[in-house]
Write a protein that holds these residues in place. Structure first.
Motif, PDB file in Angstrom:
ATOM      1  N   PRO A  97       0.794  -1.237   0.000  1.00  0.00           N
ATOM      2  CA  PRO A  97       0.000   0.000   0.000  1.00  0.00           C
ATOM      3  C   PRO A  97       0.825   1.285   0.000  1.00  0.00           C
ATOM      4  O   PRO A  97       0.472   2.235  -0.720  1.00  0.00           O
ATOM      5  CB  PRO A  97      -0.822  -0.113   1.287  1.00  0.00           C
ATOM      6  N   VAL A  98       1.885   1.353   0.784  1.00  0.00           N
ATOM      7  CA  VAL A  98       2.638   2.614   0.866  1.00  0.00           C
ATOM      8  C   VAL A  98       3.286   2.947  -0.479  1.00  0.00           C
ATOM      9  O   VAL A  98       3.245   4.095  -0.945  1.00  0.00           O
ATOM     10  CB  VAL A  98       3.707   2.536   1.984  1.00  0.00           C
ATOM     11  N   VAL A  99       3.864   1.939  -1.114  1.00  0.00           N
ATOM     12  CA  VAL A  99       4.535   2.169  -2.406  1.00  0.00           C
ATOM     13  C   VAL A  99       3.503   2.539  -3.470  1.00  0.00           C
ATOM     14  O   VAL A  99       3.678   3.513  -4.220  1.00  0.00           O
ATOM     15  CB  VAL A  99       5.337   0.912  -2.824  1.00  0.00           C
ATOM     16  N   ALA A 100       2.415   1.777  -3.510  1.00  0.00           N
ATOM     17  CA  ALA A 100       1.365   2.079  -4.483  1.00  0.00           C
ATOM     18  C   ALA A 100       0.812   3.482  -4.242  1.00  0.00           C
ATOM     19  O   ALA A 100       0.527   4.221  -5.184  1.00  0.00           O
ATOM     20  CB  ALA A 100       0.250   1.037  -4.390  1.00  0.00           C
ATOM     21  N   GLY A 101       0.689   3.841  -2.965  1.00  0.00           N
ATOM     22  CA  GLY A 101       0.177   5.161  -2.608  1.00  0.00           C
ATOM     23  C   GLY A 101       1.073   6.272  -3.133  1.00  0.00           C
ATOM     24  O   GLY A 101       0.605   7.219  -3.772  1.00  0.00           O
ATOM     25  N   ARG A 102       2.374   6.137  -2.866  1.00  0.00           N
ATOM     26  CA  ARG A 102       3.336   7.153  -3.341  1.00  0.00           C
ATOM     27  C   ARG A 102       3.255   7.310  -4.858  1.00  0.00           C
ATOM     28  O   ARG A 102       3.228   8.423  -5.386  1.00  0.00           O
ATOM     29  CB  ARG A 102       4.760   6.710  -2.983  1.00  0.00           C
ATOM     30  N   LYS A 103       3.222   6.184  -5.542  1.00  0.00           N
ATOM     31  CA  LYS A 103       3.229   6.237  -7.003  1.00  0.00           C
ATOM     32  C   LYS A 103       1.918   6.824  -7.538  1.00  0.00           C
ATOM     33  O   LYS A 103       1.907   7.563  -8.511  1.00  0.00           O
ATOM     34  CB  LYS A 103       3.466   4.831  -7.580  1.00  0.00           C
ATOM     35  N   PHE A 104       0.800   6.493  -6.868  1.00  0.00           N
ATOM     36  CA  PHE A 104      -0.493   7.050  -7.281  1.00  0.00           C
ATOM     37  C   PHE A 104      -0.474   8.571  -7.132  1.00  0.00           C
ATOM     38  O   PHE A 104      -0.860   9.312  -8.043  1.00  0.00           O
ATOM     39  CB  PHE A 104      -1.621   6.443  -6.446  1.00  0.00           C
ATOM     40  N   VAL A 129      -1.982   6.848   3.425  1.00  0.00           N
ATOM     41  CA  VAL A 129      -1.126   5.690   3.700  1.00  0.00           C
ATOM     42  C   VAL A 129       0.329   6.019   3.338  1.00  0.00           C
ATOM     43  O   VAL A 129       1.260   5.652   4.064  1.00  0.00           O
ATOM     44  CB  VAL A 129      -1.643   4.450   2.943  1.00  0.00           C
ATOM     45  N   SER A 130       0.521   6.726   2.251  1.00  0.00           N
ATOM     46  CA  SER A 130       1.894   7.021   1.838  1.00  0.00           C
ATOM     47  C   SER A 130       2.469   8.219   2.592  1.00  0.00           C
ATOM     48  O   SER A 130       3.677   8.370   2.695  1.00  0.00           O
ATOM     49  CB  SER A 130       1.963   7.270   0.321  1.00  0.00           C
ATOM     50  N   ASP A 131       1.593   9.074   3.151  1.00  0.00           N
ATOM     51  CA  ASP A 131       2.074  10.225   3.910  1.00  0.00           C
ATOM     52  C   ASP A 131       1.152  10.469   5.111  1.00  0.00           C
ATOM     53  O   ASP A 131       0.312  11.376   5.098  1.00  0.00           O
ATOM     54  CB  ASP A 131       2.093  11.464   2.997  1.00  0.00           C
TER      55      ASP A 131
END
Ligand code: ZN
Length: 639
Positions: free
Chosen positions: A424-431, A466-468
């Protein structure tokens, strides 16, 4: 079920959120509302009286239950509660003692579950002694106040969920530390208590806070109950072990002049469960196999997926065995059905509900639909969709059909893109980067929320939060979106989950793990099972390279085990004279403390230690207690 395409504005949000599969939502809602009167009548019928005090206290004066938990159901309260859920909560809030028919009564609304009371020749047979010692004692007091001061002559547990046995010590008469009356349960009861409560207790306890809305307060701005019950009592959970296990359908037991006939229903709502027919009063108790709501095939707190087909088949069997001689159906949650035809119709409709979900989900799987697509398009036929007791107040149609998918072919939907998804965190950052940054996500989410597209707003904001997790505007906006989703939910559990999520975004984790303090369960577990649990606590970093075998004797229970650790796997077996690196003798409580607190050897109370002390100390240092308050709305893993 709740936030389908029907949810386009806040005004509409609190009313018509019925899964329609393209049919007229308003018409279905109108038919649902038409049955409200019937439910109102059945939930009030036979009311004898309520306890004088609305609050039930424990010995220290702490409130463990309050019959006014949900407030007063005034017009103001309607503004923040889905219309159907508001009504369901009102029905579930009716509390007191109710007469079902001559000789059969129920105490309802004094805990999550009902206590059903059968008058025998000389005393009371109690079915399901509620979930806490204090509420059970209060219920029995109410019974004696209205029906006479008679002894309890038997207690029955319909199934091994704590809301149905936790109050046992408050009502079972004891003599020399043992039950003085029969305590009857379905075969498999003891094993099921352990399987469901202990191994995954930490995660289920934490997720249970969301499911039951612990920590958001009760009432129209917080939890409106669980859709099947108002709440779970906060009192002392106890378990007087059963003395009689029912092991086949058709088994009859006569207690105090009352003939009880049992139907075993394993693998339905619980791994072990049973229905009970009370021949003399023509009353059928369907335990928790039926309820005035759709039930969960997979509770969102987490569990193994239940078998919808078996559930339906056991209800079919109940209809065949008992419907032609049942004038009343009583349930472990909610209110009875009165009259032979309404009782039969109810059993049939609940059976059809689970069977339809099962069969149509399988049909859709075989036609290539993915779980979220099935959830989005699934709709009950009119004959089920317009039944109040088949509606999604506790279980939800969307969640249940995805559960059936999971049970049969697993979590993978077959799409190659989903074979190896990013965390989730990686996908979140990229999104967030792909959309054009955090502010752009917030703008887009604000726009979507303004148009009533709350699910899409939540999905976008979740990527950002989730990413931040430190992005306060994003947290606040997502909390607002979750609040609206919660207020609009017909499903009480979804409401609790959204509102708990909102509270955690605003204030950080709220409430405490609802299972973490539960030590009673461990007292009844064998040492082998405790080591099975400990094996799931082994930290592979700490256990790397260790290869040890230890004899462990429990000085008070006489259990004598060989415990070995290799490749970070802990095993235990009966000690049979094998060579060991060390040996240790300790009382059972010390072993329980290791599970509860993951203590090292130095803090364990041992009677005797011999052999390789260093190895022994290492063995007891490899366990790591799971964090009882792990993050849920954000991510544990932050790569
Ligand atoms: Zn229950």
């Amino acid at each position: 079920m709740y936030f389908g395409t029907a949810l386009v504005s806040m005004a509409g949000a609190l009313h018509a959120q019925v899964a329609t599969g393209g049919r007229d939502a308003a018409a279905i809602t109108a038919r649902l509302q038409a049955s409200e009167k019937q439910e109102d009548d059945f939930s009030s019928r036979g009311f004898l009286g309520a306890p004088k005090d609305t609050k039930i206290l424990d010995s220290s004066g702490r409130v463990v239950w309050d019959t006014q938990l949900l407030g007063t159901f005034d017009d103001e309260s309607r503004k923040t509660v889905n219309t159907q859920l508001w009504y369901q909560a009102r029905l579930l809030s009716k509390s007191g003692i109710f007469r079902v028919t001559d000789g059969v009564y129920q105490v309802r609304g004094l805990d999550a579950a009902n206590m059903t009371v059968i008058e025998g020749k000389s005393g009371y047979i109690l079915i399901d002694p509620l979930g806490a010692k204090e509420t059970a004692a209060a219920a029995l007091k109410l019974v004696r106040g209205y029906l006479g001061d008679k002894p309890v002559v038997a207690v029955i547990y319909t199934h091994p969920h704590p809301d149905h046995y936790g109050g046992s010590a408050g009502v079972v008469p004891m003599a020399d530390g043992h039950p003085a009356v029969p305590v009857i349960a379905p075969t498999g009861f003891n094993q099921a208590v352990l399987d469901e409560q202990v191994l995954l207790g930490n995660a289920i306890g934490r997720r249970g806070q969301f499911q039951f809305g612990k920590g958001i307060g009760m009432g129209p701005k917080g939890s409106m109950g669980a859709g099947i019950a108002v709440s779970i009592a906060q009192g002392q959970l106890t378990l007087v072990p059963p003395t009689v296990l029912v092991d086949h359908t058709g088994e009859k037991i006569t207690v105090d002049g009352i003939e009880l006939e049992f139907q075993l229903t394993p693998g339905t709502e619980a791994p072990a469960e049973m229905n009970i027919y009370i021949a003399g009063s023509k009353v059928l108790c369907l335990a928790e196999n039926a309820a005035p709501t759709m039930h969960n095939l997979l509770p969102p707190r987490g569990a193994e997926v239940r078998d919808a087909r078996a559930w339906s088949q056991y209800l079919d069997e109940a209809e065949k065995l008992f419907a032609s001689r049942s004038d009343y159906v009583v349930l472990s949650h909610g209110w009875p059905r009165f009259g032979r035809e309404p009782a039969r119709q109810f059993i049939e409709d609940q059976s059809d509900l689970y069977r339809f979900m099962h069969d149509q989900t399988v049909r859709m799987i075989n036609n290539g639909l993915k779980p979220d697509e099935i959830a989005e398009t699934f709709a009950l036929p009119d004959g089920l969709a317009d039944k109040w007791y088949d509606a999604s107040f506790y279980g939800s149609l969307k969640f249940n059909v995805r559960a059936i998918y999971q049970r049969y072919i697993g979590f993978y939907d077959g799409d190659p893109a989903h074979l190896d998804p990013l965390p989730p965190v990686v996908a979140g950052r990229k999104f967030v980067a792909a959309v054009g940054g955090a502010q752009r996500v917030i703008d887009q989410a604000t726009l979507a929320a303004g148009q009533g597209d709350l699910r899409w707003a939540a999905e976008m904001l979740d990527h950002l939060v989730v990413s931040d997790p430190a992005n306060q505007p994003a947290r606040t906006l997502l909390a607002d979106v979750y609040t609206r989703m919660g207020y609009g939910s017909q499903n009480a559990v979804w409401r609790n989950i959204y509102l708990t999520g909102a509270a955690e975004l605003r204030k950080g984790a709220v409430g405490s793990n609802i299972l973490a303090g539960n030590s009673n369960l461990f007292a009844n577990i064998s040492a082998t099972r405790i080591f099975d649990i400990l094996s799931t606590r082994v930290d592979p970093d700490k256990a790397a390279g260790l290869n040890l075998s230890v004899r462990v004797q429990l000085s008070d229970t006489g259990e004598d085990l060989l415990v070995s650790l290799r490749n970070s796997v802990l095993r235990s077996e009966k000690f049979d004279g094998q060579a060991t690196d060390a040996s240790l003798s300790m009382p059972k409580q010390s072993l329980v403390d290791i599970v509860r607190y993951s203590q090292g050897l130095s803090s364990v109370k041992s009677d005797r230690v011999s052999g390789d002390q260093t190895g022994l100390a290492k063995l007891f240092s490899v366990f790591k207690r799971p964090d009882p308050s792990f993050p849920v709305v954000t991510s544990v893993l932050n790569p």
